[in-house]
Design a protein around this motif. Sequence first.
Motif, PDB file in Angstrom:
ATOM      1  N   LEU A  96       0.842  -1.195   0.000  1.00  0.00           N
ATOM      2  CA  LEU A  96       0.000   0.000   0.000  1.00  0.00           C
ATOM      3  C   LEU A  96       0.878   1.245   0.000  1.00  0.00           C
ATOM      4  O   LEU A  96       1.797   1.369   0.815  1.00  0.00           O
ATOM      5  CB  LEU A  96      -0.890  -0.007   1.247  1.00  0.00           C
ATOM      6  CG  LEU A  96      -1.831   1.180   1.391  1.00  0.00           C
ATOM      7  CD1 LEU A  96      -2.929   1.129   0.328  1.00  0.00           C
ATOM      8  CD2 LEU A  96      -2.455   1.201   2.786  1.00  0.00           C
ATOM      9  N   LEU A  97       0.577   2.147  -0.925  1.00  0.00           N
ATOM     10  CA  LEU A  97       1.274   3.435  -0.940  1.00  0.00           C
ATOM     11  C   LEU A  97       0.435   4.475  -0.218  1.00  0.00           C
ATOM     12  O   LEU A  97       0.939   5.193   0.652  1.00  0.00           O
ATOM     13  CB  LEU A  97       1.532   3.861  -2.396  1.00  0.00           C
ATOM     14  CG  LEU A  97       2.245   5.190  -2.604  1.00  0.00           C
ATOM     15  CD1 LEU A  97       3.637   5.174  -1.978  1.00  0.00           C
ATOM     16  CD2 LEU A  97       2.359   5.496  -4.102  1.00  0.00           C
ATOM     17  N   ALA A  98      -0.832   4.521  -0.576  1.00  0.00           N
ATOM     18  CA  ALA A  98      -1.708   5.497   0.089  1.00  0.00           C
ATOM     19  C   ALA A  98      -3.157   5.051  -0.008  1.00  0.00           C
ATOM     20  O   ALA A  98      -3.548   4.401  -0.983  1.00  0.00           O
ATOM     21  CB  ALA A  98      -1.560   6.868  -0.553  1.00  0.00           C
ATOM     22  N   SER A  99      -3.922   5.431   1.025  1.00  0.00           N
ATOM     23  CA  SER A  99      -5.376   5.244   1.001  1.00  0.00           C
ATOM     24  C   SER A  99      -5.975   6.443   1.710  1.00  0.00           C
ATOM     25  O   SER A  99      -5.244   7.328   2.165  1.00  0.00           O
ATOM     26  CB  SER A  99      -5.771   3.943   1.706  1.00  0.00           C
ATOM     27  OG  SER A  99      -5.596   4.076   3.110  1.00  0.00           O
ATOM     28  N   ARG A 100      -7.286   6.457   1.816  1.00  0.00           N
ATOM     29  CA  ARG A 100      -7.919   7.595   2.512  1.00  0.00           C
ATOM     30  C   ARG A 100      -7.450   7.696   3.932  1.00  0.00           C
ATOM     31  O   ARG A 100      -7.423   8.780   4.521  1.00  0.00           O
ATOM     32  CB  ARG A 100      -9.443   7.501   2.556  1.00  0.00           C
ATOM     33  CG  ARG A 100     -10.061   6.487   1.752  1.00  0.00           C
ATOM     34  CD  ARG A 100     -11.548   6.368   1.923  1.00  0.00           C
ATOM     35  NE  ARG A 100     -12.122   7.135   2.993  1.00  0.00           N
ATOM     36  CZ  ARG A 100     -13.166   6.740   3.707  1.00  0.00           C
ATOM     37  NH1 ARG A 100     -13.731   5.574   3.431  1.00  0.00           N
ATOM     38  NH2 ARG A 100     -13.657   7.496   4.657  1.00  0.00           N
ATOM     39  N   PHE A 101      -7.072   6.571   4.542  1.00  0.00           N
ATOM     40  CA  PHE A 101      -6.698   6.580   5.954  1.00  0.00           C
ATOM     41  C   PHE A 101      -5.199   6.458   6.173  1.00  0.00           C
ATOM     42  O   PHE A 101      -4.753   6.426   7.305  1.00  0.00           O
ATOM     43  CB  PHE A 101      -7.401   5.425   6.680  1.00  0.00           C
ATOM     44  CG  PHE A 101      -8.877   5.636   6.824  1.00  0.00           C
ATOM     45  CD1 PHE A 101      -9.382   6.527   7.771  1.00  0.00           C
ATOM     46  CD2 PHE A 101      -9.766   4.956   6.010  1.00  0.00           C
ATOM     47  CE1 PHE A 101     -10.753   6.716   7.900  1.00  0.00           C
ATOM     48  CE2 PHE A 101     -11.123   5.143   6.140  1.00  0.00           C
ATOM     49  CZ  PHE A 101     -11.629   6.030   7.076  1.00  0.00           C
ATOM     50  N   GLU A 102      -4.416   6.328   5.111  1.00  0.00           N
ATOM     51  CA  GLU A 102      -2.980   6.113   5.309  1.00  0.00           C
ATOM     52  C   GLU A 102      -2.172   6.898   4.286  1.00  0.00           C
ATOM     53  O   GLU A 102      -2.388   6.765   3.078  1.00  0.00           O
ATOM     54  CB  GLU A 102      -2.655   4.614   5.216  1.00  0.00           C
ATOM     55  CG  GLU A 102      -1.287   4.285   5.770  1.00  0.00           C
ATOM     56  CD  GLU A 102      -1.124   2.772   6.009  1.00  0.00           C
ATOM     57  OE1 GLU A 102      -2.117   2.104   6.376  1.00  0.00           O
ATOM     58  OE2 GLU A 102       0.004   2.290   5.807  1.00  0.00           O
ATOM     59  N   THR A 103      -1.216   7.695   4.783  1.00  0.00           N
ATOM     60  CA  THR A 103      -0.359   8.475   3.891  1.00  0.00           C
ATOM     61  C   THR A 103       0.817   7.622   3.417  1.00  0.00           C
ATOM     62  O   THR A 103       1.017   6.505   3.897  1.00  0.00           O
ATOM     63  CB  THR A 103       0.188   9.712   4.622  1.00  0.00           C
ATOM     64  OG1 THR A 103       1.097   9.268   5.647  1.00  0.00           O
ATOM     65  CG2 THR A 103      -0.924  10.518   5.274  1.00  0.00           C
ATOM     66  N   GLU A 104       1.612   8.192   2.521  1.00  0.00           N
ATOM     67  CA  GLU A 104       2.763   7.470   1.965  1.00  0.00           C
ATOM     68  C   GLU A 104       3.771   7.112   3.059  1.00  0.00           C
ATOM     69  O   GLU A 104       4.503   6.128   2.947  1.00  0.00           O
ATOM     70  CB  GLU A 104       3.466   8.306   0.892  1.00  0.00           C
ATOM     71  CG  GLU A 104       2.659   8.530  -0.366  1.00  0.00           C
ATOM     72  CD  GLU A 104       1.693   9.697  -0.224  1.00  0.00           C
ATOM     73  OE1 GLU A 104       1.669  10.362   0.845  1.00  0.00           O
ATOM     74  OE2 GLU A 104       0.928   9.948  -1.182  1.00  0.00           O
TER      75      GLU A 104
END
Lengths: 473, 172
Positions: free
Chosen positions: B85-93
């Motif tokens: 995972l690079l990014a999601s609504r809940f997680e930054t890079e």
Amino acid sequence: MDARIAWMIASMRSISGHSTVALLLLAAFWALAPRPGYPAAYEASTLHNAVSRSETVQGLFAERWSTILAGDPFLDLYGRINWVPAFKVNTVTMTGEKRTVPMTLVRTYGSLSLILRADPDTPADHTPPSDMPADTAIPVRTPPEAPARGDGFGLGFTATGFHYGLTRKTTINRGDAGSETVTDYKYTQFFDDIFALTLLYRPYFHVHGGVIVNNQIEPNDDGTMDYTEKSELSTRWFVSSELFDFLTGTATALGDEVESFSMELALTELAGLFTGPVGQSVPRFTLVFRRTALYNDEPYDSVWVRSATARDGTTSKDLNLADGLKERAALYTLGLLVEENYRNRVFFDIYAEGQKPTERLISKTTDERIEVSPLRELRASLGYNFFAGTGGTLSTFKMILSGGASRYWDTAAPLHRERGDGYVLYGGFGSLRLEAPWIGMELRASYNHSVELRRLVECAEKAVLEGSFFASF
Amino acid sequence: MNGKGLYVILRRFAPGAMVLLLAGCSYTMDYIESAITARSSFSIEAEFDSMANTVSIRWDESPGLSDFAGFEIYFARDEYDDYDLLASRFETESGGSGGGNYKNLDSSSTRDYSYTPPAPGIYFYRVGIIEWDEDDDELQEQYGAFYFDSPAAYNAETSINKISGYRMVTVY
């Protein structure tokens, strides 16, 4: 693709030694044992042989109709998904690196037949099987496995399709949300379809006629694919007929040229014409004769026809051989199938097939003549129905555990096997088949089994997993 | 047979014949197998802007879902590696909290994403369209009326509905 074919052909080796029938049983146990990792690389190239693929989809069509004719459904739906995991493929990555990557060979098969009968049902159509216990509580509607043969005129329409292709599985790590697996298309995807009409006049004859559409689509570089993308399409015509339950003929043509021709003679049914109806437990003997234009000096063929030098006497055959210099050879085969169904409890069959090509076959790697084994295929299988003889509703179900072993000879075997260099492959299968009235499913695992190798010799020395279902009303 | 008769026959049998053709053909079985194994189904574009030192990813695929939960961006350093995972609504890079609407990845109308890669090299990217696994009532019952903003609900009750193909980018 040429560079990969060249790499593949470079791995071709010499002819195998003789084999014995006694090894078949050992092969069955060996085939189903856990396998070590594969050291060799692999390239799926003979999938490009549309002649062979047409034969495969036609075989599945015939297999399905054999089941349809054994019952009396008006609608038959069948699906099968077959995975060959750990399929080693020589590939060049996007960064230009040559690498051997495990992929999955996916084969999916679907069939739908609609049968319209001109004659209404007769009481004879719903007669319970003769070996069913007298106290069986038969439901008003007898299931299709009862020998309900509706005689008279009928018309059928069938759409049958087979897809072959390589896919690559990737894991997506979603962080705190866990991980999931996804897949991408890899390399050419093959789609073979039969659209056929069937005329039935039972029990006297039936005739199938239709078109086989062979298509291949190149997926996008990113692993996606659009069915409407530019593709290579070819069509073949086929006709198949059966007379009096004992004589079946099938021919496939590309344009005005007959590519394959086969004839089956059911000896037991033929004898029944003179002796009267034969019992269910009498062994069925069937002779199968086939001619297939199998070797055509194409890049995907594993052998040259007649010589490694073209008929002009000067041109050495290679992957760039001009069409005008290509030579062709057919393979003649003659097989004997013996089947036994003992009171729907024990099922046994054995099949042996001899072969003879019409020309000499030359190894592409050694340029030496291949000594073609007179025995192409030998296989045997045994199945047991655990619900046979049970009373009540349970007798309408089947749970058949089967196993078998085989020996198979193929000119392409050295190319596709992971170990050794012979033309002979020993293998086996195990399966569990469950049938309820009108529906059923089967789980099957095999390794080097000749039935799979005939369909696709690329399955050599690879585990094959398969699930199938059917609905027949 | 006159034209009207033919029209009547076609009208009566054509829909059934179409269903028959579709159900029995190779493409349908491939489609079913693709759904079972979650085949990549749409393409993306990705490029590196050396002046801005950013990688931009674009896609045209519409989520088309009433239970859309967000977009996710994944990366790998090798074509045949697993993706992270690079990014999601809940997680930054960088692994920090995205607050639920990071870079508009919560919006079904978002069609692009960009970031600054940490180091030069080869990168491979994919985009995932994420869906809620349960219906609205069940999620409200378990996580409250604002379950949509709950990272716990998102992590436990979502899955990939569609995955893109991959795109390689060279960062220099």
